[in-house]
Design an enzyme around this catalytic site. Sequence first.
Site, PDB file in Angstrom:
ATOM      1  N   SER A 117      75.801  29.967  46.979  1.00  0.00           N
ATOM      2  CA  SER A 117      75.691  31.372  47.362  1.00  0.00           C
ATOM      3  C   SER A 117      76.331  31.583  48.731  1.00  0.00           C
ATOM      4  O   SER A 117      75.935  30.959  49.714  1.00  0.00           O
ATOM      5  CB  SER A 117      74.225  31.779  47.430  1.00  0.00           C
ATOM      6  OG  SER A 117      74.132  33.011  48.128  1.00  0.00           O
ATOM      7  N   HIS A 134      78.634  32.245  43.868  1.00  0.00           N
ATOM      8  CA  HIS A 134      77.554  33.215  43.678  1.00  0.00           C
ATOM      9  C   HIS A 134      77.598  34.222  44.831  1.00  0.00           C
ATOM     10  O   HIS A 134      77.502  33.846  46.006  1.00  0.00           O
ATOM     11  CB  HIS A 134      76.219  32.471  43.654  1.00  0.00           C
ATOM     12  CG  HIS A 134      75.034  33.327  43.365  1.00  0.00           C
ATOM     13  ND1 HIS A 134      74.660  33.694  42.087  1.00  0.00           N
ATOM     14  CD2 HIS A 134      74.126  33.906  44.193  1.00  0.00           C
ATOM     15  CE1 HIS A 134      73.570  34.442  42.140  1.00  0.00           C
ATOM     16  NE2 HIS A 134      73.221  34.598  43.418  1.00  0.00           N
ATOM     17  N   ASP A 147      75.952  37.436  46.512  1.00  0.00           N
ATOM     18  CA  ASP A 147      74.708  38.210  46.600  1.00  0.00           C
ATOM     19  C   ASP A 147      74.975  39.582  47.208  1.00  0.00           C
ATOM     20  O   ASP A 147      75.184  39.698  48.412  1.00  0.00           O
ATOM     21  CB  ASP A 147      73.689  37.448  47.451  1.00  0.00           C
ATOM     22  CG  ASP A 147      73.070  36.284  46.700  1.00  0.00           C
ATOM     23  OD1 ASP A 147      72.625  36.498  45.553  1.00  0.00           O
ATOM     24  OD2 ASP A 147      73.040  35.167  47.246  1.00  0.00           O
ATOM     25  N   MET A 156      73.565  43.072  48.255  1.00  0.00           N
ATOM     26  CA  MET A 156      72.285  43.715  48.602  1.00  0.00           C
ATOM     27  C   MET A 156      72.563  45.069  49.248  1.00  0.00           C
ATOM     28  O   MET A 156      73.494  45.193  50.047  1.00  0.00           O
ATOM     29  CB  MET A 156      71.515  42.837  49.593  1.00  0.00           C
ATOM     30  CG  MET A 156      71.265  41.429  49.091  1.00  0.00           C
ATOM     31  SD  MET A 156      70.212  40.523  50.238  1.00  0.00           S
ATOM     32  CE  MET A 156      70.280  38.874  49.517  1.00  0.00           C
ATOM     33  N   GLY A 189      66.365  38.764  48.576  1.00  0.00           N
ATOM     34  CA  GLY A 189      66.587  39.400  49.876  1.00  0.00           C
ATOM     35  C   GLY A 189      67.061  38.432  50.948  1.00  0.00           C
ATOM     36  O   GLY A 189      67.826  38.807  51.824  1.00  0.00           O
ATOM     37  N   GLY A 208      68.093  34.147  51.989  1.00  0.00           N
ATOM     38  CA  GLY A 208      68.306  32.742  51.667  1.00  0.00           C
ATOM     39  C   GLY A 208      67.271  31.895  52.409  1.00  0.00           C
ATOM     40  O   GLY A 208      66.516  32.408  53.250  1.00  0.00           O
ATOM     41  N   GLY A 209      67.235  30.623  52.072  1.00  0.00           N
ATOM     42  CA  GLY A 209      66.404  29.688  52.830  1.00  0.00           C
ATOM     43  C   GLY A 209      64.920  29.758  52.556  1.00  0.00           C
ATOM     44  O   GLY A 209      64.125  29.212  53.324  1.00  0.00           O
ATOM     45  N   ASP A 245      67.781  30.893  40.784  1.00  0.00           N
ATOM     46  CA  ASP A 245      68.264  31.315  42.101  1.00  0.00           C
ATOM     47  C   ASP A 245      67.128  31.378  43.110  1.00  0.00           C
ATOM     48  O   ASP A 245      66.209  32.185  42.960  1.00  0.00           O
ATOM     49  CB  ASP A 245      68.920  32.701  41.941  1.00  0.00           C
ATOM     50  CG  ASP A 245      69.568  33.208  43.218  1.00  0.00           C
ATOM     51  OD1 ASP A 245      69.621  32.458  44.208  1.00  0.00           O
ATOM     52  OD2 ASP A 245      70.040  34.358  43.203  1.00  0.00           O
ATOM     53  N   GLY A 246      67.228  30.520  44.120  1.00  0.00           N
ATOM     54  CA  GLY A 246      66.298  30.593  45.237  1.00  0.00           C
ATOM     55  C   GLY A 246      65.548  29.298  45.483  1.00  0.00           C
ATOM     56  O   GLY A 246      64.837  28.804  44.605  1.00  0.00           O
ATOM     57  N   GLY A 247      65.760  28.717  46.640  1.00  0.00           N
ATOM     58  CA  GLY A 247      65.011  27.531  47.030  1.00  0.00           C
ATOM     59  C   GLY A 247      65.388  26.273  46.271  1.00  0.00           C
ATOM     60  O   GLY A 247      64.607  25.311  46.247  1.00  0.00           O
ATOM     61  N   GLY A 249      72.170  28.170  48.082  1.00  0.00           N
ATOM     62  CA  GLY A 249      72.710  28.720  49.323  1.00  0.00           C
ATOM     63  C   GLY A 249      72.603  27.694  50.425  1.00  0.00           C
ATOM     64  O   GLY A 249      73.542  26.938  50.698  1.00  0.00           O
TER      65      GLY A 249
END
Length: 221
Positions: free
Chosen positions: A8, A33, A35, A37, A147, A149-150, A181-183, A203
């Site tokens: 990402s 990817h 993102d 927003m 919303g 990353g991280g 997607d995420g973590g 990401g």
Amino acid sequence: MITKIAPSILSADFSAMGETVKKLESAGADLIHCDVMDGSFVGPITFGAQMIKNIRSLTKLPLDVHLMIEHPQTQIKFFAEAGADMITVHYGACAKISPTYLKETLALIRSYGVKCGAVVNPDVPVENIFPYFQECDMILLMSVFPGYGGQKFIPEVLDKIKKARAYAIKIGRPDLDIEVDGGVTTDNAKTIREAGANILVAGSAVLGSPDMKAAIASLKA
Ligand code: DX5
Ligand code: ZN
């Protein structure tokens, strides 16, 4: 299924985006990817179709555009014409407009020859998008609230991945792309893949690593 890694660019230095995308391609990324927003569906604002257009000229990798925006239908034309290869839209953003909005949006995306997908947040049952599986090229399961990353992977999503893969098999789409997607990290990637996901967004795990090639290889291993 072969695992694909979709770094990402949210975690990139936006002032050096072109260089970063080229580095990701050489490091073995399978997709980029992106993102998007809007400051409304989610708090932050990132970038719009112009970024996709500029990146498009720098890489042959598919551009995976994740729209975290209200009223996604208003933007599909711009992202499709900018060169998106796949566009995913949030079930939540569509459901609050009308019961048919998601179905219409998926059809609109496909009308441009672009792959389409539906996204569910961690607190939304995956069953809510079962009726759309046949119309989707990809299902995107958020494993953090969108919303930022991280954030830390929400483990309850593993069960949703299993349900999504089982349902895809049941309806005769065993190869349906299921993206998470995420973590995602090198520590949990294997578990996420074994649950049935075949595209992992990463990401911070890739962009935050001093060796992006090693990070991508490790997420696939
Ligand atoms: C979150 C975005 C994600 C994010 C993932 O709203 O949709 O794609 O960039 O970042 P990491 O991998 O750091 O959780
Ligand atoms: Zn994303």
